[in-house]
Design a protein around this motif. Structure first.
Motif, short mmCIF file in Angstrom:
data_model
loop_
_atom_site.label_atom_id
_atom_site.label_comp_id
_atom_site.label_asym_id
_atom_site.label_seq_id
_atom_site.Cartn_x
_atom_site.Cartn_y
_atom_site.Cartn_z
N THR A 81 -52.70 86.12 -39.71
CA THR A 81 -52.79 86.48 -41.10
C THR A 81 -53.08 85.01 -41.40
O THR A 81 -52.28 84.01 -40.51
CB THR A 81 -51.36 86.99 -41.31
OG1 THR A 81 -51.43 87.24 -43.22
CG2 THR A 81 -50.29 86.12 -40.95
N ASN A 82 -53.27 85.19 -42.72
CA ASN A 82 -53.29 83.76 -43.51
C ASN A 82 -52.14 84.16 -44.93
O ASN A 82 -51.63 82.92 -45.46
CB ASN A 82 -55.05 83.81 -44.39
CG ASN A 82 -55.33 82.79 -44.20
OD1 ASN A 82 -55.07 82.01 -42.99
ND2 ASN A 82 -57.12 83.67 -43.94
N SER A 83 -51.29 84.59 -44.56
CA SER A 83 -50.08 85.25 -45.28
C SER A 83 -48.81 84.30 -45.05
O SER A 83 -48.17 84.77 -43.96
CB SER A 83 -49.86 86.17 -45.65
OG SER A 83 -48.52 86.89 -46.51
N ALA A 84 -48.49 83.30 -45.69
CA ALA A 84 -46.63 82.92 -45.03
C ALA A 84 -46.04 84.05 -44.95
O ALA A 84 -45.08 84.41 -44.59
CB ALA A 84 -46.53 81.98 -45.67
N ASP A 85 -45.73 84.95 -46.52
CA ASP A 85 -44.94 85.80 -46.44
C ASP A 85 -45.13 86.99 -45.43
O ASP A 85 -43.96 87.17 -44.69
CB ASP A 85 -45.61 87.01 -47.90
CG ASP A 85 -45.31 85.73 -48.64
OD1 ASP A 85 -44.73 84.36 -48.47
OD2 ASP A 85 -44.90 85.88 -50.52
N ASP A 204 -57.48 82.22 -39.12
CA ASP A 204 -56.36 82.59 -39.91
C ASP A 204 -55.20 81.16 -39.04
O ASP A 204 -55.11 80.45 -38.80
CB ASP A 204 -55.84 83.32 -39.57
CG ASP A 204 -56.71 84.97 -39.83
OD1 ASP A 204 -57.32 84.74 -39.29
OD2 ASP A 204 -55.89 85.94 -40.83
N THR A 205 -54.67 80.64 -40.71
CA THR A 205 -53.28 79.74 -40.18
C THR A 205 -52.38 80.54 -39.20
O THR A 205 -52.10 79.11 -38.84
CB THR A 205 -52.48 79.80 -41.64
OG1 THR A 205 -53.62 80.08 -42.94
CG2 THR A 205 -51.96 78.67 -42.30
N TYR A 206 -52.46 80.84 -39.63
CA TYR A 206 -51.12 81.99 -38.15
C TYR A 206 -51.89 82.62 -37.36
O TYR A 206 -52.51 84.61 -38.09
CB TYR A 206 -49.50 82.53 -39.08
CG TYR A 206 -49.18 81.97 -39.90
CD1 TYR A 206 -48.32 81.55 -39.79
CD2 TYR A 206 -49.20 82.32 -41.28
CE1 TYR A 206 -47.42 80.61 -40.60
CE2 TYR A 206 -48.80 81.37 -42.56
CZ TYR A 206 -48.05 80.60 -42.10
OH TYR A 206 -47.44 79.36 -43.20
#
Ligand code: FAD
Ligand code: UDP
Length: 386
Positions: A81-85, A204-206
């Protein structure tokens, strides 16, 4: 007055909704589990989660097979995911093992990186292009498409007909039972093209796998004293017997309305699980997590779980994915006429005051896990503004 579940689907004998559960959640996958966790822990609600399957986790469920290898019975699930949330939210229920997925495609007798990158093109054609030259190569072979509408358009307008035929056409015809020219652009837009040597499937970041597996993570999400879980139960068997005030529905939207406008098409898969002994001194039988077979075999891809999970075990387990027209509804089929049919169901769902529809099946969208989590978190915020 807005329609409610009980006047749309009246019971033979009326049941009381005065006591019991605040929310009945149908489905214990990502959509249902996130909603249940939020409603219980943030809104103080009493929640009943029902799933027709004998386990939690939905399609992301994992378990140890007979040999003791952690496997994904419903096909390989790689979290990204790219979403930190989204990542922070799930991190409340699991630690992670960093994992970057890599895929090779079996093409013309070689195993070549997919998404197509600089190494893919150089090895396939025996070239020694630089990134800069690959840009020019793509410009030369790309077909001009005025309006990119279909999955075929996406690929031929980027990398031309030969790479399309070798890597995409056959895979897609097997996977979907349709030619890429019959599928929305969004399907193949999932797979990028690169001019560098980055051979990761996702950027993706994560990118990580739940350290002790998905099922453990779901157990923690649902382990709230106000959440009650009922498995092996179709909600229709209890919906008029168990008192509830609101329903969160994460099953198929067409099934909810008893298919009154017809069935929304889905593509299914049969998963062939095997456990083998790797050759002496080796931990794996595949060089990377997944090998795709665009043109050979009846299956689309084979995945070796130990690459994904990092588990150490003398045996190794793999899954072969055989596409099927019939079976569990795994893939909504993105095409304009299917979206139009979904919109008919959606316009019936929207006004129902006491039912909220969330998740891949209820939204008829080709969502990844993180998108479902994001959708559920946003839906919770809308339902219960804090
Ligand atoms: P589901 O997980 O389908 O959960 C819905 C639940 O509702 C099910 O458990 C079902 O039994 C239950 N239900 C339905 N009807 C009823 C009823 N009448 N009564 C009671 N219960 C009912 N995503 C990624 O991010 N990465 C991946 O690598 C990835 N790989 C995938 C591989 C495959 C083969 C497939 C099919 C999907 C993959 N996905 C992946 C997508 C991922 O599976 C979904 O995004 C996610 O599981 C959707 O969660 P959900 O809760 O919406 O639906
Ligand atoms: N695809 C393909 N060849 C490949 C990989 C993907 O043609 O080697 C196409 C195919 O239509 C597939 C779609 O791209 O269904 C999306 O691929 P993805 O790996 O995202 O599929 P999923 O993991 O969701 O099954």
């Amino acid at each position: 007055m807005r329609p409610s579940y009980r006047n749309l689907f009246p019971a033979a004998a009326a049941s009381s909704s005065a006591t019991g559960f605040d929310t009945l959640v149908v489905g214990a996958g990502f959509a249902g589990s996130v909603m249940a966790e939020r409603l219980a822990s943030q809104a103080g609600q009493r929640v009943l989660v029902v799933d027709q399957r004998p386990h939690i986790g939905g399609n992301a469920y994992d378990r140890y097979d007979d040999a003791g290898v952690l496997v994904h019975p419903y096909g390989p699930h790689i979290f990204h995911t790219n979403s930190a949330d989204v990542f922070e939210y799930l991190s409340r229920f699991t630690s992670w093992r960093p994992y970057q997925h890599r895929v090779l495609a079996s093409v013309d007798g070689q195993l070549l990186p997919i998404p197509i990158n600089l190494n893919t093109v150089n090895r396939l054609y025996g070239l020694q292009l630089t990134s800069f030259e690959l840009d020019a190569f793509f410009d030369k072979v790309a077909e001009k498409v005025d309006r990119v509408r279909t999955s075929e358009d996406v690929v031929v307008s980027r990398v031309g007909r030969d790479l399309y035929d070798k890597f995409f056409r056959g895979y897609t015809r097997k996977q979907w039972g349709l030619d890429p020219s019959e599928l929305d652009a969004s399907v193949m837009a999932r797979v990028p093209t690169r001019t560098n040597r980055d051979d990761r499937y996702f950027t993706d970041t994560y990118q990580a796998m739940p350290l002790h597996g998905y099922t453990r993570m779901f157990e923690k999400m649902l382990a709230h004293p106000r959440i009650h879980v009922m498995l092996g139960t179709d909600y229709r068997d209890i919906v008029h017997h168990v008192p509830w005030k609101h329903m969160v529905y994460t099953g198929r939207i067409d099934a909810f309305f008893e298919y009154r406008h017809g069935r929304l098409p889905y593509r299914s898969l049969e998963f062939q699980h095997v456990t083998v002994q790797p050759p002496q001194g080796q931990a794996h039988v595949l060089p990377v997590g997944t090998v795709n077979h665009p043109n050979d075999h009846l299956y689309t891809r084979v995945t070796e779980f130990k690459h994904l999970t990092g588990q150490r075990h003398e045996a190794t387990s793999l899954v072969y994915e055989h596409p099927r027209a019939e079976g569990d509804p795994y893939y909504p089929v993105p095409r304009p006429e299917n979206t139009a049919l979904f919109r008919r169901y959606e316009s019936e769902a929207e006004p129902i005051g006491d039912v909220t529809f969330v998740g891949r099946l209820a939204s008829y969208k080709y969502y990844n896990m993180d998108q479902v989590v994001a959708q559920a978190l946003a839906t919770f915020k809308r339902l219960v503004p804090l």
